[in-house]
Design a protein around this motif. Sequence first.
Motif, PDB file in Angstrom:
ATOM      1  N   LEU A  62      -7.449 -59.945   1.758  1.00 17.38           N
ATOM      2  CA  LEU A  62      -6.835 -61.082   1.232  1.00 17.38           C
ATOM      3  C   LEU A  62      -6.732 -60.997  -0.450  1.00 17.38           C
ATOM      4  O   LEU A  62      -5.730 -61.304  -0.877  1.00 17.38           O
ATOM      5  N   THR A  63      -7.777 -60.239  -0.748  1.00 19.87           N
ATOM      6  CA  THR A  63      -7.803 -59.913  -2.362  1.00 19.87           C
ATOM      7  C   THR A  63      -6.639 -58.933  -2.745  1.00 19.87           C
ATOM      8  O   THR A  63      -5.811 -59.075  -3.686  1.00 19.87           O
ATOM      9  N   ARG A 111      -3.408 -61.112  -2.625  1.00 17.72           N
ATOM     10  CA  ARG A 111      -3.736 -62.574  -3.040  1.00 17.72           C
ATOM     11  C   ARG A 111      -2.570 -63.608  -3.489  1.00 17.72           C
ATOM     12  O   ARG A 111      -2.668 -64.760  -3.256  1.00 17.72           O
ATOM     13  N   ASP A 112      -1.338 -62.824  -3.777  1.00 15.05           N
ATOM     14  CA  ASP A 112      -0.272 -63.515  -4.210  1.00 15.05           C
ATOM     15  C   ASP A 112       0.073 -64.324  -2.825  1.00 15.05           C
ATOM     16  O   ASP A 112       1.028 -65.286  -2.939  1.00 15.05           O
ATOM     17  N   VAL A 164      -1.709 -65.412  -0.344  1.00 17.42           N
ATOM     18  CA  VAL A 164      -2.696 -66.565   0.617  1.00 17.42           C
ATOM     19  C   VAL A 164      -2.154 -67.992   0.197  1.00 17.42           C
ATOM     20  O   VAL A 164      -2.511 -68.520  -1.281  1.00 17.42           O
ATOM     21  N   TYR A 190     -13.628 -64.666  -6.102  1.00 20.36           N
ATOM     22  CA  TYR A 190     -12.773 -63.615  -5.847  1.00 20.36           C
ATOM     23  C   TYR A 190     -11.250 -63.632  -5.475  1.00 20.36           C
ATOM     24  O   TYR A 190     -10.320 -62.990  -5.485  1.00 20.36           O
ATOM     25  N   LEU A 191     -10.988 -65.079  -4.946  1.00 17.95           N
ATOM     26  CA  LEU A 191      -9.790 -65.459  -4.526  1.00 17.95           C
ATOM     27  C   LEU A 191      -9.723 -67.061  -4.945  1.00 17.95           C
ATOM     28  O   LEU A 191     -10.193 -67.815  -3.838  1.00 17.95           O
ATOM     29  N   VAL A 204      -7.935 -69.940  -4.340  1.00 18.50           N
ATOM     30  CA  VAL A 204      -6.856 -70.237  -3.733  1.00 18.50           C
ATOM     31  C   VAL A 204      -7.234 -71.905  -3.202  1.00 18.50           C
ATOM     32  O   VAL A 204      -8.353 -72.170  -3.209  1.00 18.50           O
TER      33      VAL A 204
END
Lengths: 558, 558
Positions: B60-61, B64-65, B67, B89-90, B92
């Motif tokens: 996912l990281t 990341r764009d 998600v 870390y994410l 969203v």
Amino acid sequence: MSKKNMDKLLIFALGGVGEIGKNMYVVQYANDIVVIDCGLKFPEEEMLGIDIVIPDISYLTENRDKVRGIIITHGHEDHIGGLPYVLKYLNVPVYGTKLTLGLIETKLKEAGLLGETKRYLINAESELKLGTMKATFFKTNHSIPDSVGVCLETPEGNVVHTGDFKFDHTPVNDQYADLHQMAAIGAKGVLALLSDSTNAERPGFTPSEKSVGVQLEEIFRKAKQRVIIATFASNIHRIQQVIDAASATRRKMTVIGRSMVNVVTIASELGYLNIPDGMLIEPEEINKLAADRVVVLSTGSQGEPMSALTRMARSSHRKVDIMPGDTVIIAATPIPGNERYVGRTVDELFRIGANVIYGPGSVTGVHVSGHGSQEELKLMLNLIRPKYFIPIHGEYRMLRQHGLLAEAVGIEKENIFIIDIGDTVEIQDGAARKGQKVPSGNTLIDGLGVGDVGNIVLRDRKLLSQDGILVVVVTLSKEDGSILSGPDIISRGFVYVRESEGLLDEANRIVTNTLNKLMVENVNEWASLKTHVKDALGRFLYEQTRRRPMILPIIMEV
Amino acid sequence: MSKKNMDKLLIFALGGVGEIGKNMYVVQYANDIVVIDCGLKFPEEEMLGIDIVIPDISYLTENRDKVRGIIITHGHEDHIGGLPYVLKYLNVPVYGTKLTLGLIETKLKEAGLLGETKRYLINAESELKLGTMKATFFKTNHSIPDSVGVCLETPEGNVVHTGDFKFDHTPVNDQYADLHQMAAIGAKGVLALLSDSTNAERPGFTPSEKSVGVQLEEIFRKAKQRVIIATFASNIHRIQQVIDAASATRRKMTVIGRSMVNVVTIASELGYLNIPDGMLIEPEEINKLAADRVVVLSTGSQGEPMSALTRMARSSHRKVDIMPGDTVIIAATPIPGNERYVGRTVDELFRIGANVIYGPGSVTGVHVSGHGSQEELKLMLNLIRPKYFIPIHGEYRMLRQHGLLAEAVGIEKENIFIIDIGDTVEIQDGAARKGQKVPSGNTLIDGLGVGDVGNIVLRDRKLLSQDGILVVVVTLSKEDGSILSGPDIISRGFVYVRESEGLLDEANRIVTNTLNKLMVENVNEWASLKTHVKDALGRFLYEQTRRRPMILPIIMEV
């Protein structure tokens, strides 16, 4: 009052009450001590690194001249497993039935104690004179053949100890529980009963072992390929039923796993297994037979990591591979704490494509307990009809439930003694009361060490297991206390050094600054230096990581 | 072939398959990723010192764009507990129903992430646009209010995720599962179903939560003194029933234990608990009331060592003492691994004279599962009627059993995907196959460290926990390699020094002899010296004790 009248009867447990395992019960009248069972238990979670646990027997070694012998009720580890350790410190005669002695002798041989231990064979008709006491026996049903209960006739009255038992009206091997003998003992009058509480929380009756055989035969018949079955090695009735089901479905059987091979050998030598000629084959031979002609009898019903079944499940057994479509039967209930291991083994077996029969015996039909449920416990109470009742074999809550059952069948509440290990029940002139405590506890066995691992070592293992250790090494000048080399910081189990250089560099600075400051302040006693380093570093690491590794400062002076 | 037709649908799990806990599922279509749930799990036995475990989210990281957000199905820890770590870390958006968001917000506040996290309230009527995908929701029954399943409409077809569920036809709080909505989703056609496998091994139906209420009221009515009841803090339906039973029997209720106080506060603020005026009292006030007018609602149903119930059982709770004759209800099933803790708590409660109601919910009637049994899983499969089926939420064996249920209701065997974390199911033009693996695993959290404890550190902790550590310190002369000081041997977790002087003296001699011999042979590289000391000492200690402590030689030269 004559000397005789000063004598009294003491009943207590050195193991087996308030716990499952390490069963050891003591009946003492005046200068005669009789011990019943001598088991081990497996370590609890917090006993890190410990192999097994046996009772603290210091009361017996302090009174060694009085100990007339150890009577063993049956051959399970939690009743015989302590013998190889206890007999080293207490060389007294051991009494047991044929199979029980057979299993004990294998253990004593391994421990090098066979020659020096007096062993006496008993059966249900035996009468033993043990000082002022006399022991007789009665047959019971249990998940191992040749189990007995004990009736100790003492000058104060009769004390009955059931051993482990259930009532199985259709037992395998025709090993009927001797209801008539129990009734006769009850009719003569019983002062105190010690009875098995393992299943005291379970309502109803425990099903007959024979119900398992019916189910096994059906599974064997339907299985299109090999059947692999894991059960407790000591459950010889179960093994007989596997043999019978194999025979009925024209399968041949191979046996794998050290303890299973041992037990099958001993039990068939002693006549406790009836194996048709040509039934047993070597593991190497199974590949020569059609898959639907093979049964593999295996250890590993508890998912033990090194057991044969676990190795087969991981496709790492030297001799037997499990193929997709094979049927695997786990004919046992996980002992509390082993659920995860069994679960993992089942997962692995499914992954290689086996059909797995697992789960509660009440659902699968391939396992029944060896211990009586509530209705059977009441039946025992009503057969024996004791004045005093001491529930044994179980955690406190099970003893308590058994006590409630005893109340329900009419035993006076004040005549029920729920005891911890070391608690004594003292009976004199027919009146019982709690007496003085005797020494008792856990003796921990770690490798060859018996009792040398105590609370401090266990506490350190616990700390080390949680956050590891940091060793801080520094050399100071004898002259002015300045740092000549170091500090060097070594981490084991705290952080991985290569990934934590920043943290450890900073830790290094903290130690250096602490020591420099102490030098300026002229503090130079080692104890004080160490304490300061420990405190400063511990505080820093906790702030940074919320962990508390053990810190071991090593400060050298040259 | 147009660009559009090259796009495909990926479905995979980063947690929650092959395990219980840390649920995290990912649905990706082309450049759009939707995450469902973000849970934690508790460490397995061999993860020594670890506090909690979350999914490895590197996939996912790295993307990341793409998600579009994290949809949360309900507010249990194994579905929301990873958020405070993952959102760091994410960053969203997070989508959840009212109660779910309420519980999440408490967590984010503690972690200092509330301000920077976008949170969106959803309900069963919401429609979310998530890139090329659209999400709708359907109500389910579970052991926490406000649970939903998700239907993701993707260009490739509809993907349904059930969340945790059961079918409770008489739910508490009128929270009916939306059967009609499920039927409508099924009627429109479903490409793939991801469904809860927690109880896939259990035959039949799971009983209604309301059956617990009936039983509670009866127990409350019969109890002559205080009732203390422990249950999962998040089980708000259960808490409502405790309140209702208290109300019906004219008892007042006090709440103890941090998480129970938290949940009761949040749930009543948000309108999920209906508490009559004057019902709630402070713990300090219970002594003013007659014993049969009091209910204590507590944490500790898993026997957790620091929980309120455990402290009461040990008579060490600051505010509430349990008295002989009080009734204690443990309204929960032990999570595998916790049986011993619960057992100990029950033992302690019996010791202080309480009446304890504990054991399987099927016997006591005071607990039912929040997950559907086999008949309910089949009902879900038949309502949704998917083309492809991916069982989720469970150990491998549970997923496998769920797969068998799916086959039984007519799903094609080759359309059932039993996946491990990281395995992808790739669907293109209506055809599914196993795709490439994505990175996945356990991220271990120890204190403040996220992922810094790896296999080497765990292996060291394991070694240290078994046999402890010996640190051997010795100073050698730079000139000729002779021993200037030491060897000094420090034991932690191996043996207790005061009781093992003979052994350690001998160990000392072994080290001295080894180093002297090496000096004569002119061996003087540190690595070689250390290895020789380790080997010689390790061999000696194993012979003497059958233990293998970690040995850490520290050799200084001056």
